[in-house]
Design a protein around this motif. Sequence first.
Motif, PDB file in Angstrom:
ATOM      1  N   UNK A 134      34.478  55.495  58.564  1.00 45.93           N
ATOM      2  CA  UNK A 134      33.983  56.841  58.252  1.00 45.93           C
ATOM      3  C   UNK A 134      34.864  57.953  58.813  1.00 45.93           C
ATOM      4  N   UNK A 135      35.682  57.647  59.810  1.00 44.39           N
ATOM      5  CA  UNK A 135      36.543  58.661  60.425  1.00 44.39           C
ATOM      6  C   UNK A 135      37.961  58.623  59.836  1.00 44.39           C
ATOM      7  N   UNK A 149      40.670  54.799  65.493  1.00 46.12           N
ATOM      8  CA  UNK A 149      39.946  55.875  66.169  1.00 46.12           C
ATOM      9  C   UNK A 149      39.102  55.419  67.353  1.00 46.12           C
ATOM     10  N   UNK A 150      38.911  54.113  67.529  1.00 46.03           N
ATOM     11  CA  UNK A 150      38.118  53.608  68.647  1.00 46.03           C
ATOM     12  C   UNK A 150      36.623  53.636  68.414  1.00 46.03           C
ATOM     13  N   UNK A 151      36.206  53.850  67.181  1.00 44.64           N
ATOM     14  CA  UNK A 151      34.781  53.927  66.868  1.00 44.64           C
ATOM     15  C   UNK A 151      34.180  52.539  66.669  1.00 44.64           C
ATOM     16  N   UNK A 152      32.883  52.418  66.972  1.00 42.26           N
ATOM     17  CA  UNK A 152      32.102  51.238  66.633  1.00 42.26           C
ATOM     18  C   UNK A 152      31.436  51.498  65.293  1.00 42.26           C
ATOM     19  N   UNK A 153      31.539  50.525  64.392  1.00 40.61           N
ATOM     20  CA  UNK A 153      30.995  50.661  63.052  1.00 40.61           C
ATOM     21  C   UNK A 153      29.999  49.551  62.762  1.00 40.61           C
ATOM     22  N   UNK A 166      30.434  51.058  55.367  1.00 40.34           N
ATOM     23  CA  UNK A 166      30.450  51.103  56.827  1.00 40.34           C
ATOM     24  C   UNK A 166      29.937  52.459  57.288  1.00 40.34           C
ATOM     25  N   UNK A 167      29.199  52.450  58.394  1.00 42.60           N
ATOM     26  CA  UNK A 167      28.702  53.677  59.012  1.00 42.60           C
ATOM     27  C   UNK A 167      28.974  53.609  60.502  1.00 42.60           C
TER      28      UNK A 167
END
Length: 85
Positions: A6-7, A59-63, A77-78
Amino acid sequence: MRIPCPICGMRDLREFTVRGAALPVPDGAVWNAAWDDYLHNRDNPAGESRELWYHGQGCGAWLVVTRDTVSHAVAGAVLAGGDAR
């Protein structure tokens, strides 16, 4: 396989690490059957599944990624948050 972050947008699978099924965390801090089930028992469904993925090379995000475990087709994915972890 490509994952829609998402990013960052569509990214290659190699940028991610999968953690496993995205299940709600049981309430409370006291050990009980719900915690035992959460930690030790997993279904292994054929078909649509929700999984936690970490975008470590991005980006280091958890999805939370929704994908088909048979065809590996990614439905979406969110960002993970709340009880998704």
